[in-house]
Scaffold this motif. Structure first.
Motif, PDB file in Angstrom:
ATOM      1  N   PHE A  29       0.844  -1.198   0.000  1.00 47.50           N
ATOM      2  CA  PHE A  29       0.000   0.000   0.000  1.00 47.50           C
ATOM      3  C   PHE A  29       0.883   1.254   0.000  1.00 47.50           C
ATOM      4  O   PHE A  29       0.680   2.179  -0.802  1.00 47.50           O
ATOM      5  CB  PHE A  29      -0.900  -0.033   1.234  1.00 47.50           C
ATOM      6  N   LEU A  30       1.868   1.280   0.890  1.00 48.25           N
ATOM      7  CA  LEU A  30       2.749   2.441   0.977  1.00 48.25           C
ATOM      8  C   LEU A  30       3.607   2.591  -0.282  1.00 48.25           C
ATOM      9  O   LEU A  30       3.852   3.718  -0.751  1.00 48.25           O
ATOM     10  CB  LEU A  30       3.635   2.336   2.216  1.00 48.25           C
ATOM     11  N   ASP A  31       4.055   1.472  -0.844  1.00 45.94           N
ATOM     12  CA  ASP A  31       4.809   1.539  -2.097  1.00 45.94           C
ATOM     13  C   ASP A  31       4.000   2.228  -3.189  1.00 45.94           C
ATOM     14  O   ASP A  31       4.527   3.062  -3.945  1.00 45.94           O
ATOM     15  CB  ASP A  31       5.184   0.132  -2.566  1.00 45.94           C
ATOM     16  N   THR A  32       2.731   1.883  -3.304  1.00 45.45           N
ATOM     17  CA  THR A  32       1.883   2.468  -4.342  1.00 45.45           C
ATOM     18  C   THR A  32       1.697   3.961  -4.115  1.00 45.45           C
ATOM     19  O   THR A  32       1.791   4.763  -5.050  1.00 45.45           O
ATOM     20  CB  THR A  32       0.518   1.761  -4.381  1.00 45.45           C
ATOM     21  N   VAL A  33       1.415   4.357  -2.875  1.00 48.57           N
ATOM     22  CA  VAL A  33       1.266   5.785  -2.587  1.00 48.57           C
ATOM     23  C   VAL A  33       2.538   6.529  -2.958  1.00 48.57           C
ATOM     24  O   VAL A  33       2.506   7.620  -3.543  1.00 48.57           O
ATOM     25  CB  VAL A  33       0.909   6.000  -1.105  1.00 48.57           C
ATOM     26  N   ARG A  34       3.677   5.960  -2.632  1.00 49.78           N
ATOM     27  CA  ARG A  34       4.959   6.604  -2.905  1.00 49.78           C
ATOM     28  C   ARG A  34       5.241   6.740  -4.404  1.00 49.78           C
ATOM     29  O   ARG A  34       6.029   7.605  -4.817  1.00 49.78           O
ATOM     30  CB  ARG A  34       6.081   5.832  -2.228  1.00 49.78           C
ATOM     31  N   GLU A  35       4.627   5.921  -5.256  1.00 46.40           N
ATOM     32  CA  GLU A  35       4.824   6.058  -6.699  1.00 46.40           C
ATOM     33  C   GLU A  35       4.405   7.439  -7.186  1.00 46.40           C
ATOM     34  O   GLU A  35       5.015   7.997  -8.101  1.00 46.40           O
ATOM     35  CB  GLU A  35       4.032   4.990  -7.445  1.00 46.40           C
ATOM     36  N   GLY A  36       3.364   8.002  -6.586  1.00 48.06           N
ATOM     37  CA  GLY A  36       2.892   9.318  -7.002  1.00 48.06           C
ATOM     38  C   GLY A  36       3.342  10.440  -6.103  1.00 48.06           C
ATOM     39  O   GLY A  36       3.264  11.617  -6.478  1.00 48.06           O
ATOM     40  N   HIS A  37       3.814  10.103  -4.911  1.00 44.70           N
ATOM     41  CA  HIS A  37       4.198  11.119  -3.924  1.00 44.70           C
ATOM     42  C   HIS A  37       5.522  10.716  -3.271  1.00 44.70           C
ATOM     43  O   HIS A  37       5.574  10.388  -2.084  1.00 44.70           O
ATOM     44  CB  HIS A  37       3.116  11.253  -2.849  1.00 44.70           C
ATOM     45  N   PRO A  38       6.620  10.735  -4.031  1.00 46.66           N
ATOM     46  CA  PRO A  38       7.881  10.206  -3.478  1.00 46.66           C
ATOM     47  C   PRO A  38       8.445  11.013  -2.320  1.00 46.66           C
ATOM     48  O   PRO A  38       9.152  10.447  -1.470  1.00 46.66           O
ATOM     49  CB  PRO A  38       8.821  10.232  -4.687  1.00 46.66           C
ATOM     50  N   THR A  39       8.147  12.315  -2.256  1.00 51.75           N
ATOM     51  CA  THR A  39       8.712  13.139  -1.177  1.00 51.75           C
ATOM     52  C   THR A  39       7.642  13.879  -0.379  1.00 51.75           C
ATOM     53  O   THR A  39       7.972  14.764   0.409  1.00 51.75           O
ATOM     54  CB  THR A  39       9.702  14.167  -1.751  1.00 51.75           C
ATOM     55  N   THR A  40       6.378  13.524  -0.561  1.00 51.72           N
ATOM     56  CA  THR A  40       5.305  14.140   0.223  1.00 51.72           C
ATOM     57  C   THR A  40       5.318  13.577   1.640  1.00 51.72           C
ATOM     58  O   THR A  40       5.413  12.356   1.813  1.00 51.72           O
ATOM     59  CB  THR A  40       3.938  13.848  -0.425  1.00 51.72           C
ATOM     60  N   PRO A  41       5.233  14.417   2.672  1.00 50.88           N
ATOM     61  CA  PRO A  41       5.134  13.866   4.029  1.00 50.88           C
ATOM     62  C   PRO A  41       3.987  12.860   4.125  1.00 50.88           C
ATOM     63  O   PRO A  41       2.850  13.161   3.742  1.00 50.88           O
ATOM     64  CB  PRO A  41       4.873  15.104   4.884  1.00 50.88           C
ATOM     65  N   LEU A  42       4.306  11.669   4.589  1.00 48.96           N
ATOM     66  CA  LEU A  42       3.343  10.565   4.659  1.00 48.96           C
ATOM     67  C   LEU A  42       3.312  10.046   6.090  1.00 48.96           C
ATOM     68  O   LEU A  42       4.336   9.601   6.615  1.00 48.96           O
ATOM     69  CB  LEU A  42       3.757   9.456   3.682  1.00 48.96           C
ATOM     70  N   LEU A  43       2.143  10.141   6.702  1.00 48.67           N
ATOM     71  CA  LEU A  43       1.974   9.783   8.104  1.00 48.67           C
ATOM     72  C   LEU A  43       1.148   8.510   8.222  1.00 48.67           C
ATOM     73  O   LEU A  43       0.013   8.446   7.740  1.00 48.67           O
ATOM     74  CB  LEU A  43       1.279  10.931   8.841  1.00 48.67           C
ATOM     75  N   VAL A  44       1.690   7.495   8.861  1.00 50.03           N
ATOM     76  CA  VAL A  44       0.972   6.257   9.151  1.00 50.03           C
ATOM     77  C   VAL A  44       0.460   6.342  10.583  1.00 50.03           C
ATOM     78  O   VAL A  44       1.245   6.512  11.524  1.00 50.03           O
ATOM     79  CB  VAL A  44       1.889   5.033   8.979  1.00 50.03           C
ATOM     80  N   VAL A  45      -0.861   6.237  10.745  1.00 49.77           N
ATOM     81  CA  VAL A  45      -1.492   6.360  12.057  1.00 49.77           C
ATOM     82  C   VAL A  45      -2.081   5.009  12.433  1.00 49.77           C
ATOM     83  O   VAL A  45      -2.874   4.429  11.681  1.00 49.77           O
ATOM     84  CB  VAL A  45      -2.603   7.433  12.047  1.00 49.77           C
ATOM     85  N   SER A  46      -1.708   4.502  13.585  1.00 45.89           N
ATOM     86  CA  SER A  46      -2.260   3.233  14.053  1.00 45.89           C
ATOM     87  C   SER A  46      -3.609   3.471  14.739  1.00 45.89           C
ATOM     88  O   SER A  46      -4.012   4.610  14.968  1.00 45.89           O
ATOM     89  CB  SER A  46      -1.273   2.544  14.989  1.00 45.89           C
ATOM     90  N   PRO A  47      -4.341   2.425  15.093  1.00 51.88           N
ATOM     91  CA  PRO A  47      -5.697   2.594  15.620  1.00 51.88           C
ATOM     92  C   PRO A  47      -5.748   3.315  16.970  1.00 51.88           C
ATOM     93  O   PRO A  47      -4.870   3.152  17.817  1.00 51.88           O
ATOM     94  CB  PRO A  47      -6.212   1.157  15.757  1.00 51.88           C
ATOM     95  N   VAL A  48      -6.813   4.090  17.159  1.00 50.20           N
ATOM     96  CA  VAL A  48      -7.109   4.612  18.493  1.00 50.20           C
ATOM     97  C   VAL A  48      -7.519   3.432  19.372  1.00 50.20           C
ATOM     98  O   VAL A  48      -7.783   2.331  18.892  1.00 50.20           O
ATOM     99  CB  VAL A  48      -8.231   5.678  18.451  1.00 50.20           C
ATOM    100  N   LEU A  49      -7.556   3.668  20.667  1.00 51.51           N
ATOM    101  CA  LEU A  49      -7.920   2.591  21.587  1.00 51.51           C
ATOM    102  C   LEU A  49      -9.349   2.105  21.326  1.00 51.51           C
ATOM    103  O   LEU A  49     -10.266   2.903  21.159  1.00 51.51           O
ATOM    104  CB  LEU A  49      -7.818   3.074  23.032  1.00 51.51           C
TER     105      LEU A  49
END
Length: 412
Positions: free
Chosen positions: A259-279
Motif C-alpha cells: 500500500f505504501l509503495d503504491t502511494v509513494r509512486e505518485g508522492h515520493p517526497t510528500t510527508p506521509l503519516l501512518v497512524v495506528s488505531p485509536v484505543l
C-alpha cells in the motif's frame, strides 16, 4: 417554491465542489464520489459502495452576494431492521469560514438493511430542498458541507444573486484515508468529524477518503491516493482489518508495504503519516470479527462485540496491539530510506486515560465529544496547531521517540 426571491439556477459542476474525486451524472443531477470510477469498478462490496458515495468532507464552495440559497438534493436514508432510527443527515453552512447555519433534507431514497442477512432493499423517493436565508448582503465565500453519512445526489442550486467559483484557498492539501471513524461515524455534523475539525485547526484543505468498513489496504484505494494531488498524506490503518477479520499477520505486513509503495509512486517526497488505531478496548487483545450484540438489539440499542477469541492470536489472527506493533516496526524499517515517512500511535489521539470520561458508546465508534478531542489532538501533534478556526497551519510537531511524529513538515 416561494416567490419572494428571483431565483438564479447555477449548474452544479466539479468547479463548485471540493473534496470529491469524481462526479457522476445521474438521471436527476450529479452524485459526488470519493473514489474514482476505475476504483469503484474493481470492487462490488456493498459497504464500500455506500460509504465512498457518502460525501464526508465534500462541500459546495462558491462566491456570491446572495442572501438566500436553495439546494435540491436526493438523500439516501438508511434503515437497519431492529435498530433505532437514524437521524437525517446534516448540512453545515459556513460563510467566510464561520458557521452560519445547519439543515437537513427529508424525503429521498431509502435503503433498508437486514442486520441478520445484510440483504438490502432500495426504494426511490422524491427530491427534497434545503434552504438558507437571511444571509448578510455583500460578496462572501459560501461553503455548504454535505452530510458525511448520507449519500447525497445534487439536483439544483438556486440563489437570489449570481454565483461564481470561489478562488483557490491557497491552503495546503491534506489527503487522509481511514475507517468509519475517519469518515465521521457518530459525529454531530460534517464539519465536526475529527478530520474536518483537525483541518480547520490546522488551516489545511481536507480531502477525506475515510470509508466506513473500507480501510482494508485495497490496491485501488492506494492508487487513488497515489493519483490525488496533496501536500500531506495520512493513512489510518488497522481497525477495519481487525473488525472484518480480513487477513492474518502473514498477509498484513506485506499488504501495508505494498500500500505504501503504491502511494509513494505518485508522492515520493510528500510527508506521509501512518497512524495506528485509536484505543478500542474490545479489540485490543481479542481478534475480530466485530459483530452486533444481539442482546443490545433486543433492547433497541446498537452495540458491537468482538466475536473472536484471544486464543486465536497464536495462529496469526490480528488484534489492535498486533497491528500497532507491526505498523511501528514497518515505519521504522522504511524510514531508514524514506525521510518523509512518519508514524503516530493512535492512542495519542484517544487512549486508556480517555475511556472513563469518554467511553465509546457502541463499543466501536467515538461520539461527538470524542471526535472533537481527536481532531484537536491530531491538529496539535501533526500541524503544530494550538486550536481555533482562523489560523494557518503550522508544521509536523517536531518530536522524537518511537511511535511519534518525528520529522518536521516544512512550514508555509
Amino acid at each position: 417554491m416561494h416567490s419572494v426571491y428571483e431565483w438564479i439556477t447555477t449548474p452544479i459542476t466539479a468547479g463548485l465542489l471540493r473534496g470529491a474525486l469524481d462526479l457522476e451524472r445521474t438521471a436527476r443531477g450529479v452524485l459526488p464520489h470519493r473514489l474514482p470510477a476505475r476504483a469503484r469498478a474493481q470492487c462490488d462490496d456493498g459497504t464500500l459502495t455506500m460509504s465512498e458515495a457518502q460525501p464526508s468532507g465534500v462541500r459546495l464552495v462558491f462566491r456570491t452576494r446572495a442572501t438566500a440559497i436553495e439546494l435540491d438534493t436526493v438523500p439516501t436514508k438508511r434503515v437497519y431492521t431492529g435498530a433505532p432510527p437514524r437521524p437525517d443527515g446534516v448540512y453545515d453552512l459556513r460563510v467566510d469560514g464561520r458557521p452560519a447555519g445547519q439543515g437537513s433534507v427529508s424525503g429521498g431514497n431509502t435503503v433498508t438493511i437486514d442486520l441478520a442477512t445484510w440483504a438490502a432493499e432500495h426504494r426511490e423517493g422524491p427530491v427534497g430542498t434545503l434552504r438558507f436565508e437571511g444571509l448578510r448582503d455583500g460578496v462572501k465565500d459560501v461553503e455548504i458541507w454535505l452530510p458525511h453519512n448520507e449519500i447525497t445526489e445534487l439536483v439544483a442550486l438556486r440563489t437570489d444573486a449570481p454565483v461564481e467559483p470561489a478562488a483557490a484557498s491557497g491552503r495546503r492539501v491534506w489527503l487522509h484515508h481511514g475507517s468509519s471513524i475517519s469518515q465521521g461515524s457518530d459525529a454531530a455534523s460534517p464539519t465536526t468529524t475529527w478530520p474536518a475539525l483537525a483541518a480547520a485547526h490546522g488551516g489545511v484543505e481536507l480531502v477525506n477518503l475515510g470509508f466506513g468498513g473500507g480501510a482494508l489496504l485495497d490496491p485501488f484505494t492506494a492508487r487513488a491516493l497515489r493519483d490525488t494531488p496533496a501536500d500531506l498524506i495520512s493513512v489510518k490503518i488497522g481497525i477495519n482489518v481487525v473488525g472484518t477479520d480480513l487477513m492474518r499477520l502473514r498477509a498484513f505486513g506485506p499488504a501495508v508495504h505494498g500500500f505504501l509503495d503504491t502511494v509513494r509512486e505518485g508522492h515520493p517526497t510528500t510527508p506521509l503519516l501512518v497512524v495506528s488505531p485509536v484505543l478500542c478496548p474490545m479489540h485490543e487483545d481479542t481478534p475480530g470479527p466485530s459483530a452486533f450484540d444481539p442482546g443490545a438489539l433486543a433492547e433497541g440499542r446498537l452495540n458491537f462485540r468482538a466475536a473472536g477469541s484471544p486464543d486465536e492470536v497464536a495462529s496469526g489472527k490480528l488484534t489492535l496491539r498486533t497491528v500497532r506493533d507491526t505498523l511501528s516496526r514497518i515505519v521504522a524499517q522504511r524510514a531508514a530510506d524514506d525521510p518523509y515517512l512518519h508514524h503516530l500511535d493512535g492512542r495519542e489521539l484517544y487512549g486508556e486515560a480517555d475511556t472513563a470520561a469518554l467511553p465509546l458508546p457502541d463499543g466501536l465508534h467515538p461520539d461527538a465529544a470524542t471526535h472533537r478531542l481527536i481532531g484537536e489532538r491530531f491538529a496539535a501533534l501533526v500541524f503544530g496547531a494550538g486550536g481555533g478556526d482562523s489560523g494557518r497551519g503550522g508544521a509536523f510537531a517536531e518530536r522524537g521517540g518511537a511511535g511519534t511524529v518525528s520529522r518536521a513538515w516544512p512550514g508555509p
